[in-house]
Motif scaffolding. Structure first.
Motif, mmCIF file in Angstrom:
data_model
loop_
_atom_site.group_PDB
_atom_site.id
_atom_site.type_symbol
_atom_site.label_atom_id
_atom_site.label_comp_id
_atom_site.label_asym_id
_atom_site.label_seq_id
_atom_site.Cartn_x
_atom_site.Cartn_y
_atom_site.Cartn_z
ATOM 1 N N ALA A 30 -6.326 16.166 53.035
ATOM 2 C CA ALA A 30 -7.080 15.577 51.931
ATOM 3 C C ALA A 30 -8.567 15.533 52.230
ATOM 4 C CB ALA A 30 -6.570 14.166 51.634
ATOM 5 N N ALA A 31 -8.937 15.550 53.500
ATOM 6 C CA ALA A 31 -10.353 15.453 53.875
ATOM 7 C C ALA A 31 -10.612 16.245 55.154
ATOM 8 C CB ALA A 31 -10.731 13.992 54.061
ATOM 9 N N PRO A 32 -10.481 17.564 55.102
ATOM 10 C CA PRO A 32 -10.604 18.349 56.331
ATOM 11 C C PRO A 32 -11.978 18.317 56.967
ATOM 12 C CG PRO A 32 -10.520 19.777 54.406
ATOM 13 C CD PRO A 32 -10.236 18.375 53.929
ATOM 14 N N SER A 33 -13.016 17.959 56.212
ATOM 15 C CA SER A 33 -14.355 17.974 56.787
ATOM 16 C C SER A 33 -14.738 16.654 57.455
ATOM 17 C CB SER A 33 -15.385 18.326 55.712
ATOM 18 O OG SER A 33 -15.394 17.347 54.703
ATOM 19 N N LEU B 55 -8.120 7.136 60.780
ATOM 20 C CA LEU B 55 -7.278 7.332 61.957
ATOM 21 C C LEU B 55 -7.517 8.733 62.503
ATOM 22 C CD1 LEU B 55 -4.985 6.451 63.907
ATOM 23 C CD2 LEU B 55 -3.374 7.437 62.245
ATOM 24 N N PHE B 56 -7.794 8.789 63.823
ATOM 25 C CA PHE B 56 -7.956 10.055 64.534
ATOM 26 C C PHE B 56 -6.897 10.132 65.624
ATOM 27 C CE2 PHE B 56 -11.970 9.228 62.591
ATOM 28 C CZ PHE B 56 -12.420 10.478 62.181
ATOM 29 N N ASP B 57 -6.407 11.345 65.870
ATOM 30 C CA ASP B 57 -5.379 11.524 66.895
ATOM 31 C C ASP B 57 -6.001 11.577 68.291
ATOM 32 O OD1 ASP B 57 -6.282 14.182 67.432
ATOM 33 O OD2 ASP B 57 -4.874 15.037 65.991
ATOM 34 N N PRO B 58 -5.169 11.628 69.341
ATOM 35 C CA PRO B 58 -5.705 11.619 70.706
ATOM 36 C C PRO B 58 -6.584 12.823 71.054
ATOM 37 C CG PRO B 58 -3.428 10.884 70.728
ATOM 38 C CD PRO B 58 -3.705 11.397 69.336
ATOM 39 N N ASP B 59 -6.515 13.878 70.254
ATOM 40 C CA ASP B 59 -7.390 15.036 70.465
ATOM 41 C C ASP B 59 -8.685 14.916 69.668
ATOM 42 O OD1 ASP B 59 -5.559 16.346 72.183
ATOM 43 O OD2 ASP B 59 -4.424 17.049 70.435
ATOM 44 N N GLY B 60 -8.842 13.828 68.912
ATOM 45 C CA GLY B 60 -10.047 13.617 68.121
ATOM 46 C C GLY B 60 -9.984 14.193 66.728
ATOM 47 N N GLY B 61 -8.817 14.675 66.310
ATOM 48 C CA GLY B 61 -8.661 15.240 64.970
ATOM 49 C C GLY B 61 -8.396 14.161 63.929
ATOM 50 N N PHE B 62 -9.008 14.331 62.769
ATOM 51 C CA PHE B 62 -8.782 13.382 61.679
ATOM 52 C C PHE B 62 -7.342 13.485 61.194
ATOM 53 C CE2 PHE B 62 -8.703 12.662 57.033
ATOM 54 C CZ PHE B 62 -8.993 11.310 57.037
ATOM 55 N N VAL B 63 -6.689 12.319 61.034
ATOM 56 C CA VAL B 63 -5.297 12.276 60.608
ATOM 57 C C VAL B 63 -5.164 11.763 59.178
ATOM 58 C CG1 VAL B 63 -3.018 11.265 61.070
ATOM 59 C CG2 VAL B 63 -4.500 11.948 62.972
ATOM 60 N N ARG B 64 -5.750 10.582 58.911
ATOM 61 C CA ARG B 64 -5.584 9.976 57.592
ATOM 62 C C ARG B 64 -6.526 8.809 57.403
ATOM 63 N NH1 ARG B 64 -0.538 6.490 56.138
ATOM 64 N NH2 ARG B 64 -2.100 5.836 54.657
ATOM 65 N N LEU B 65 -6.534 8.303 56.174
ATOM 66 C CA LEU B 65 -7.251 7.087 55.808
ATOM 67 C C LEU B 65 -6.244 6.024 55.425
ATOM 68 C CD1 LEU B 65 -9.884 8.661 53.391
ATOM 69 C CD2 LEU B 65 -10.340 7.797 55.686
ATOM 70 N N TYR B 66 -6.536 4.781 55.781
ATOM 71 C CA TYR B 66 -5.790 3.633 55.280
ATOM 72 C C TYR B 66 -6.729 2.951 54.290
ATOM 73 C CZ TYR B 66 -2.950 4.266 59.504
ATOM 74 O OH TYR B 66 -2.150 4.776 60.500
ATOM 75 N N GLY B 67 -6.320 2.836 53.047
ATOM 76 C CA GLY B 67 -7.161 2.213 52.033
ATOM 77 C C GLY B 67 -7.369 0.736 52.305
ATOM 78 N N TYR B 68 -8.455 0.199 51.747
ATOM 79 C CA TYR B 68 -8.717 -1.229 51.898
ATOM 80 C C TYR B 68 -7.522 -2.015 51.374
ATOM 81 C CZ TYR B 68 -10.439 -5.911 51.119
ATOM 82 O OH TYR B 68 -10.565 -7.270 51.123
ATOM 83 N N GLY B 69 -7.108 -3.003 52.130
ATOM 84 C CA GLY B 69 -5.982 -3.836 51.733
ATOM 85 C C GLY B 69 -4.641 -3.332 52.231
ATOM 86 N N THR B 70 -4.623 -2.203 52.967
ATOM 87 C CA THR B 70 -3.357 -1.749 53.536
ATOM 88 C C THR B 70 -2.880 -2.829 54.507
ATOM 89 O OG1 THR B 70 -4.030 0.572 53.387
ATOM 90 C CG2 THR B 70 -2.187 0.056 54.860
ATOM 91 N N PRO B 71 -1.675 -3.368 54.284
ATOM 92 C CA PRO B 71 -1.220 -4.465 55.148
ATOM 93 C C PRO B 71 -0.910 -3.997 56.573
ATOM 94 C CG PRO B 71 0.466 -3.894 53.519
ATOM 95 C CD PRO B 71 -0.730 -3.049 53.217
ATOM 96 N N ALA B 72 -1.098 -4.912 57.505
ATOM 97 C CA ALA B 72 -0.863 -4.601 58.914
ATOM 98 C C ALA B 72 0.522 -4.010 59.171
ATOM 99 C CB ALA B 72 -1.090 -5.850 59.775
ATOM 100 N N PRO B 73 1.604 -4.526 58.564
ATOM 101 C CA PRO B 73 2.908 -3.928 58.841
ATOM 102 C C PRO B 73 2.995 -2.440 58.482
ATOM 103 C CG PRO B 73 3.201 -6.085 57.846
ATOM 104 C CD PRO B 73 1.734 -5.755 57.754
ATOM 105 N N GLU B 74 2.304 -2.041 57.426
ATOM 106 C CA GLU B 74 2.303 -0.626 57.028
ATOM 107 C C GLU B 74 1.530 0.229 58.034
ATOM 108 O OE1 GLU B 74 0.615 2.018 53.329
ATOM 109 O OE2 GLU B 74 1.424 0.028 52.866
ATOM 110 N N ILE B 75 0.378 -0.258 58.469
ATOM 111 C CA ILE B 75 -0.402 0.467 59.477
ATOM 112 C C ILE B 75 0.380 0.528 60.785
ATOM 113 C CG2 ILE B 75 -2.544 0.518 60.817
ATOM 114 C CD1 ILE B 75 -3.890 -0.990 58.461
#
Length: 190
Positions: free
Chosen positions: A25-28, A158-178
């Motif tokens: 969704a956001a490769p750059s 969120l970035f992976d251990p290699d520094g690659g972008f993985v995803r976004l958690y939108g504002y209000g994403t609850p802790a259990p989901e993250i």
């Protein structure tokens, strides 16, 4: 509140370029920064290779979005238990006029000792924001400290251990989901 409207506008603009979701969704989007940690140490994105990195932009005088998000990140770390060792959360201040490393050292650890606050010059923050493709701006507000507040993108990266972008958690994403998402990724990564 005007700030909420500006922040929402920034999120809407950001969302049209990179909605919540996967790296496709956001490769750059990339982590590229040179900022000073609240411990006084200069840091770059390379310092966090080998860990899952959660990155949130905000500021210490933020009345609601920032403390709420930092509290969710803190809860996620607590809920991950020993697996939290694989995660490094970063709080990057967009308010270079008021937030210096010492200010972040007083603010950020109140949420969790593992969260690292990062500060920089206006140019350093501008460069970091450009690499993450985030919105931020100074907004005059008579009732705010020093007569202004900051409108800013409020998603968690969120970035992976290699520094690659993985995803976004939108504002209000609850802790259990993250927590569930991170736990699955940590387990799958080995």
């Amino acid at each position: 509140m005007a700030v909420a409207a500006l922040a929402a506008a920034g999120l809407a603009a950001y969302g049209s370029r990179a909605p919540n979701g996967t790296a496709s969704a956001a490769p750059s989007v990339k982590a590229d920064f040179e900022l000073t940690g609240h411990d006084g140490v200069m840091r770059t994105e390379d310092d966090f290779k080998g860990k899952w990195t959660l990155v949130f932009f905000g500021f210490t005088n933020c009345p609601d979005v920032c403390p709420t998000t930092l509290a969710e990140i803190a809860q996620t770390l607590d809920d991950l238990g020993p697996k939290a060792e694989a995660v490094q959360p970063l709080f990057i201040s967009v308010d270079s006029d008021r937030d210096r490393p010492g200010d972040l050292a007083e603010y950020v650890p109140q949420f969790h000792p593992s969260i690292l606050g990062l500060a920089g010059t206006p140019e350093q923050i501008k460069d970091a924001a450009a690499s993450f493709k985030i919105f931020y701006e100074r907004v005059p507000e008579d009732t705010a400290p020093d007569g202004y507040t900051m409108g800013h993108t409020s998603q968690v990266f969120l970035f992976d251990p290699d520094g690659g972008f993985v995803r976004l958690y939108g504002y209000g994403t609850p802790a259990p989901e993250i927590t569930a998402d991170l736990r699955a990724r940590i387990d799958a990564h080995g």
